[in-house]
Design a protein around this motif. Structure first.
Motif, short mmCIF file in Angstrom:
data_model
loop_
_atom_site.label_atom_id
_atom_site.label_comp_id
_atom_site.label_asym_id
_atom_site.label_seq_id
_atom_site.Cartn_x
_atom_site.Cartn_y
_atom_site.Cartn_z
N VAL A 179 31.57 -18.14 98.35
CA VAL A 179 30.54 -18.98 97.86
C VAL A 179 29.30 -18.13 97.08
O VAL A 179 28.65 -18.43 96.25
N ILE A 180 29.12 -17.03 97.57
CA ILE A 180 28.15 -15.99 97.08
C ILE A 180 28.54 -15.11 96.00
O ILE A 180 27.92 -14.16 95.68
N GLY A 181 29.88 -15.35 95.68
CA GLY A 181 30.47 -14.51 94.80
C GLY A 181 30.79 -12.75 95.11
O GLY A 181 30.51 -11.97 94.37
N ARG A 182 30.85 -12.66 96.40
CA ARG A 182 31.37 -11.25 96.66
C ARG A 182 32.85 -11.08 96.99
O ARG A 182 32.87 -10.35 98.17
N LEU A 183 33.57 -11.79 96.41
CA LEU A 183 35.14 -11.34 96.49
C LEU A 183 35.46 -10.25 95.50
O LEU A 183 35.00 -10.44 94.32
N ASP A 184 36.41 -9.64 95.83
CA ASP A 184 36.81 -8.68 94.63
C ASP A 184 38.49 -8.76 94.76
O ASP A 184 39.30 -7.93 95.29
N GLY A 185 39.05 -9.59 93.88
CA GLY A 185 40.30 -10.09 94.08
C GLY A 185 40.75 -10.67 95.37
O GLY A 185 40.35 -11.49 95.75
N ASN A 186 41.58 -9.86 96.04
CA ASN A 186 42.43 -10.15 97.23
C ASN A 186 41.68 -9.40 98.32
O ASN A 186 42.17 -9.14 99.45
N SER A 187 40.56 -8.84 98.26
CA SER A 187 39.71 -7.89 99.16
C SER A 187 38.42 -8.44 99.22
O SER A 187 37.69 -8.99 98.33
N PHE A 188 37.69 -8.08 100.44
CA PHE A 188 36.26 -8.26 100.54
C PHE A 188 35.90 -7.38 101.61
O PHE A 188 36.56 -6.86 102.50
N GLU A 189 34.48 -7.31 101.74
CA GLU A 189 33.84 -6.57 102.74
C GLU A 189 33.95 -7.13 104.29
O GLU A 189 33.65 -8.36 104.29
N MET A 190 34.25 -6.25 104.94
CA MET A 190 33.99 -6.52 106.39
C MET A 190 33.76 -5.31 107.30
O MET A 190 34.46 -4.78 107.94
N PRO A 191 32.46 -4.88 107.28
CA PRO A 191 31.92 -3.57 107.81
C PRO A 191 31.76 -3.63 109.20
O PRO A 191 30.82 -3.16 109.37
N LEU A 192 32.82 -3.81 110.01
CA LEU A 192 32.81 -3.64 111.33
C LEU A 192 33.58 -2.66 111.86
O LEU A 192 34.92 -2.35 111.27
N THR A 193 33.13 -1.75 112.90
CA THR A 193 34.13 -0.66 113.54
C THR A 193 35.07 -1.29 114.43
O THR A 193 35.08 -2.79 114.54
#
Length: 219
Positions: free
Chosen positions: A145-159
């Motif tokens: 919704v906020i335009g933060r996808l990069d193709g088939n990947s996205f951020e999930m900054p969890l250990t």
């Protein structure tokens, strides 16, 4: 929204894994996430922590502090964040003069409750691989919704430890689940970024129904 953009906002930088507001504190501001990721959590007397929700840019994850004066959970950063702090007094005045903003905040609160219900079901009823897939897809749809996808990947900054805290399992178990999803060719998590390898398997595993996010204009 122009009314929010016009407010006096104190912008601060926070490193990863840093408390923003703690359980038991009396907050005097609400924070708007300009960039980065935050999480709500509760820690029990044994020291074990449960992550309750993940929050992304554009959200105000401690909005409840405007009316519930003592925090009943922690809010902390998951990644380096840029946060904008708005005083409670300023937000109360905005509520009073702008019914449309008050309605927007009320709707945000209701969607928040819907997401909590889904997280309870996820942790309580799904097996660990499906739990992780469900959390990943929810995050992906919100980032879309906020335009933060990069193709088939996205951020999930969890250990791995934080993933375990979100899923209600140990960090060791979380590591096994991550490896399983990669070995089955479903999804890969590497350095805080999720890459979907097989969309159909991903959706089937998560059993995801996004209605609870209420992102469609028809809902």
């Amino acid at each position: 929204m122009k009314e929010i953009e016009a407010l006096p906002i104190a912008v601060r930088q926070y490193p990863a894994d840093t408390p923003v507001v703690r359980d038991g504190e009396r907050a005097t501001n609400c924070c708007l996430i300009a960039d980065g990721f935050c999480a709500r959590s509760k820690t029990i007397s044994s020291g074990r922590r449960q992550i309750l929700s993940i929050h992304i840019p554009g959200e105000i994850p401690d909005l409840m502090s405007l009316f519930l004066h003592v925090m009943d959970h922690d809010l902390s950063t998951l990644a380096p964040c840029t946060l904008g702090f708005i005083s409670h007094e300023t937000l109360r005045k905005l509520h009073q003069r702008s019914p449309s903003v008050a309605e927007m905040f009320w709707r945000d609160t209701l969607i928040d409750a819907a997401m909590f219900r889904e997280w309870i079901v996820n942790v309580g009823q799904r097996p660990a691989p499906a739990r992780l897939a469900h959390v990943m897809i929810e995050l992906r749809e919100r980032l879309r919704v906020i335009g933060r996808l990069d193709g088939n990947s996205f951020e999930m900054p969890l250990t791995q430890e934080q993933i375990g805290e979100a899923l209600g399992i140990t960090g060791v178990h979380a590591n096994r689940v991550i490896k399983q999803l990669r070995q089955e060719g479903i999804v890969e998590l590497h350095r805080g970024r999720v890459t979907v390898l097989d969309e159909r398997k991903f959706l089937d595993l998560a059993d995801f129904d996004g209605r609870y996010l209420h992102q469609s204009p028809t809902l």
